[in-house]
Enzyme design. Structure first.
Site, PDB file in Angstrom:
ATOM      1  N   GLU A  47     122.134  31.145  68.026  1.00  0.00           N
ATOM      2  CA  GLU A  47     120.812  31.391  67.320  1.00  0.00           C
ATOM      3  C   GLU A  47     119.846  30.315  67.349  1.00  0.00           C
ATOM      4  O   GLU A  47     120.313  29.232  67.074  1.00  0.00           O
ATOM      5  CB  GLU A  47     121.064  32.045  65.778  1.00  0.00           C
ATOM      6  CG  GLU A  47     119.644  32.287  64.981  1.00  0.00           C
ATOM      7  CD  GLU A  47     120.181  32.518  63.547  1.00  0.00           C
ATOM      8  OE1 GLU A  47     121.053  31.934  63.015  1.00  0.00           O
ATOM      9  OE2 GLU A  47     119.305  33.249  63.123  1.00  0.00           O
ATOM     10  N   ASN A 110     112.472  36.437  65.274  1.00  0.00           N
ATOM     11  CA  ASN A 110     113.807  35.663  65.562  1.00  0.00           C
ATOM     12  C   ASN A 110     114.473  36.167  66.708  1.00  0.00           C
ATOM     13  O   ASN A 110     115.170  37.135  66.607  1.00  0.00           O
ATOM     14  CB  ASN A 110     114.785  35.333  64.148  1.00  0.00           C
ATOM     15  CG  ASN A 110     115.765  34.414  64.404  1.00  0.00           C
ATOM     16  OD1 ASN A 110     116.200  34.228  65.747  1.00  0.00           O
ATOM     17  ND2 ASN A 110     116.436  34.077  63.442  1.00  0.00           N
ATOM     18  N   LYS A 127     115.839  39.802  65.794  1.00  0.00           N
ATOM     19  CA  LYS A 127     116.823  39.963  64.690  1.00  0.00           C
ATOM     20  C   LYS A 127     116.216  40.990  63.679  1.00  0.00           C
ATOM     21  O   LYS A 127     114.920  40.908  63.192  1.00  0.00           O
ATOM     22  CB  LYS A 127     116.830  38.646  63.912  1.00  0.00           C
ATOM     23  CG  LYS A 127     117.792  38.433  62.830  1.00  0.00           C
ATOM     24  CD  LYS A 127     118.030  37.209  62.632  1.00  0.00           C
ATOM     25  CE  LYS A 127     118.919  36.814  61.503  1.00  0.00           C
ATOM     26  NZ  LYS A 127     119.101  35.460  61.176  1.00  0.00           N
ATOM     27  N   GLU A 146     113.904  32.627  56.155  1.00  0.00           N
ATOM     28  CA  GLU A 146     113.898  33.616  57.199  1.00  0.00           C
ATOM     29  C   GLU A 146     112.860  34.717  56.791  1.00  0.00           C
ATOM     30  O   GLU A 146     112.074  35.225  57.658  1.00  0.00           O
ATOM     31  CB  GLU A 146     115.078  34.057  57.647  1.00  0.00           C
ATOM     32  CG  GLU A 146     116.047  33.210  58.446  1.00  0.00           C
ATOM     33  CD  GLU A 146     117.083  33.517  59.366  1.00  0.00           C
ATOM     34  OE1 GLU A 146     116.736  34.544  60.106  1.00  0.00           O
ATOM     35  OE2 GLU A 146     118.203  33.491  59.187  1.00  0.00           O
ATOM     36  N   CYS A 172     123.156  36.425  64.020  1.00  0.00           N
ATOM     37  CA  CYS A 172     123.522  35.700  62.893  1.00  0.00           C
ATOM     38  C   CYS A 172     123.947  36.931  61.703  1.00  0.00           C
ATOM     39  O   CYS A 172     124.712  37.644  61.713  1.00  0.00           O
ATOM     40  CB  CYS A 172     122.822  34.697  62.492  1.00  0.00           C
ATOM     41  SG  CYS A 172     123.563  33.777  61.232  1.00  0.00           S
ATOM     42  N   ASN A 197     123.587  30.482  62.913  1.00  0.00           N
ATOM     43  CA  ASN A 197     123.423  29.254  61.990  1.00  0.00           C
ATOM     44  C   ASN A 197     123.860  29.514  60.625  1.00  0.00           C
ATOM     45  O   ASN A 197     123.046  30.278  59.740  1.00  0.00           O
ATOM     46  CB  ASN A 197     121.998  28.801  61.926  1.00  0.00           C
ATOM     47  CG  ASN A 197     121.466  28.218  63.089  1.00  0.00           C
ATOM     48  OD1 ASN A 197     121.500  26.796  63.340  1.00  0.00           O
ATOM     49  ND2 ASN A 197     121.206  29.178  64.243  1.00  0.00           N
TER      50      ASN A 197
HETATM   51  N1  CDT Z   1     120.916  32.417  60.169  1.00  0.00           N
HETATM   52  C1  CDT Z   1     121.480  33.255  59.465  1.00  0.00           C
HETATM   53  O1  CDT Z   1     121.368  34.500  59.376  1.00  0.00           O
HETATM   54  N2  CDT Z   1     122.204  32.711  58.396  1.00  0.00           N
HETATM   55  C2  CDT Z   1     122.772  33.624  57.417  1.00  0.00           C
HETATM   56  C3  CDT Z   1     122.991  32.652  56.111  1.00  0.00           C
HETATM   57  C4  CDT Z   1     123.533  33.380  54.932  1.00  0.00           C
HETATM   58  S1  CDT Z   1     122.526  34.109  54.113  1.00  0.00           S
HETATM   59  C5  CDT Z   1     121.240  32.833  53.435  1.00  0.00           C
HETATM   60  C6  CDT Z   1     124.105  34.311  57.667  1.00  0.00           C
HETATM   61  O2  CDT Z   1     124.319  35.233  57.253  1.00  0.00           O
HETATM   62  O3  CDT Z   1     125.076  33.518  58.267  1.00  0.00           O
END
Ligand code: CDT
Length: 312
Positions: A47, A110, A127, A146, A172, A197
């Protein structure tokens, strides 16, 4: 007769705040060459693969944020990646921040794309499950904005007839939601590719920090098995500025078994021969949807939800 697709997962180590796109693209090209040397037909990147994970910083200056977005794809920075793919005759998937004007409205998504082995964009995903919050929350060790910088994707969860199979994408946080995979499963998906990420530290519930890697594999393995699909999950990993991102890049069979996984938190390539016909082992038996699903009893899943608080 089997349908083998050789798929590589190209994990990226951290991308520094000051690292230019040209450097990230150079690293991706090196990984792509490595994947090709191993026989890969498709290589999957993380991502937001071109920059640092910018939603961890708050700003009210939209122009500051727009610097992380791509207004066309390919563009000057990414053209070498597309050119190399065409030269090597390898397909790829990667994520980036997309700024687009649609019907006169400027929009921020995204986004991830699948590029075929001629260097042409064959499919796009935006996304849908955007995690985090919209306002500055200084109590956090880092922000996860986000919900501020992106809007929900408007392309749904599609399945595309590419690379001789039925391939879907998500990004993600989408992977944590069973609905993501079930919607693609209902379209007969055979391979889902996704990048992530994921910080090791989750500020709202730090008692779960030690479970981040477990939860990553838990949701991917369950989704693969419950829908009888291959899944390739690819991390941006390691210490990015002050934020530790988990690794755990892996390729999962339709049985839910992890076939191969990265061993480092740095740039690394893994590869699996994905026999797409193995999806039938699950899709025609234990999870034969036509025979065994009971959708009339699942109506609550698509019923309207309660409105969330304004800054969730
Ligand atoms: N990039 C992304 O969606 N990361 C989220 C982080 C946790 S929610 C703050 C994930 O679900 O991995």
């Amino acid at each position: 007769m089997s349908r083998i697709l050789k798929v590589a997962a190209a994990q990226l180590g951290p991308i520094a705040l000051a690292e230019p796109r040209s450097s990230a693209v150079g690293r991706m090209i090196a990984l792509m060459k490595n994947a090709k040397a191993q026989g890969a037909e498709l290589v999957v990147f993380p991502e937001l693969a071109l920059t640092t994970f910018f939603p961890r910083w708050y700003t009210e200056e939209q122009s500051e944020i727009d610097k992380y977005f791509e207004t066309e794809m390919p563009n000057k920075a990414t053209q070498p990646l597309f050119d190399e793919a065409r030269k090597l005759k390898i397909g790829f998937n990667f994520g980036f921040a997309e700024l687009v004007v649609e019907n006169g409205v400027t929009r921020h998504f995204n986004t991830a794309v699948i590029v075929n082995n001629q260097g042409e964009i064959a499919a796009k995903y935006r996304k849908i499950h955007l995690p985090g919050h919209t306002e500055n929350e200084p109590w956090r060790a880092f922000q996860h904005l986000e919900k501020r910088y992106f809007e929900k994707g408007n392309l749904g969860f599609q399945v595309h007839p590419v690379f001789g199979g039925k391939i879907g994408m998500c990004i993600c946080n989408d992977r944590r939601w069973p609905e993501t995979f079930r919607v693609m499963g209902l379209q007969g998906v055979e391979l889902v590719v996704l990048g992530y990420n994921t910080p090791k530290h989750y500020p709202p519930a730090p008692e779960h920090d030690h479970l981040q890697e477990f939860h990553n594999h838990l949701v991917l393995q369950a989704a693969a098995y419950q829908n009888g699909t291959w899944i390739v999950g690819v991390a941006k990993a390691g210490k990015e500025e002050d934020c530790e991102l988990i690794g755990g890049t892996c390729i999962i069979a339709p049985t839910g078994e992890i076939v191969t996984e990265c061993k480092t938190l740095a740039d690394e390539v893994i590869l699996a021969e994905c026999d797409l016909d193995r999806c039938k082992e699950i899709q025609e038996n234990i999870f034969n949807f036509d025979l065994h699903r009971q959708p009339k009893d699942y109506a609550l899943i698509t019923a309207a939800k309660k409105e969330p608080p304004s800054n969730h």
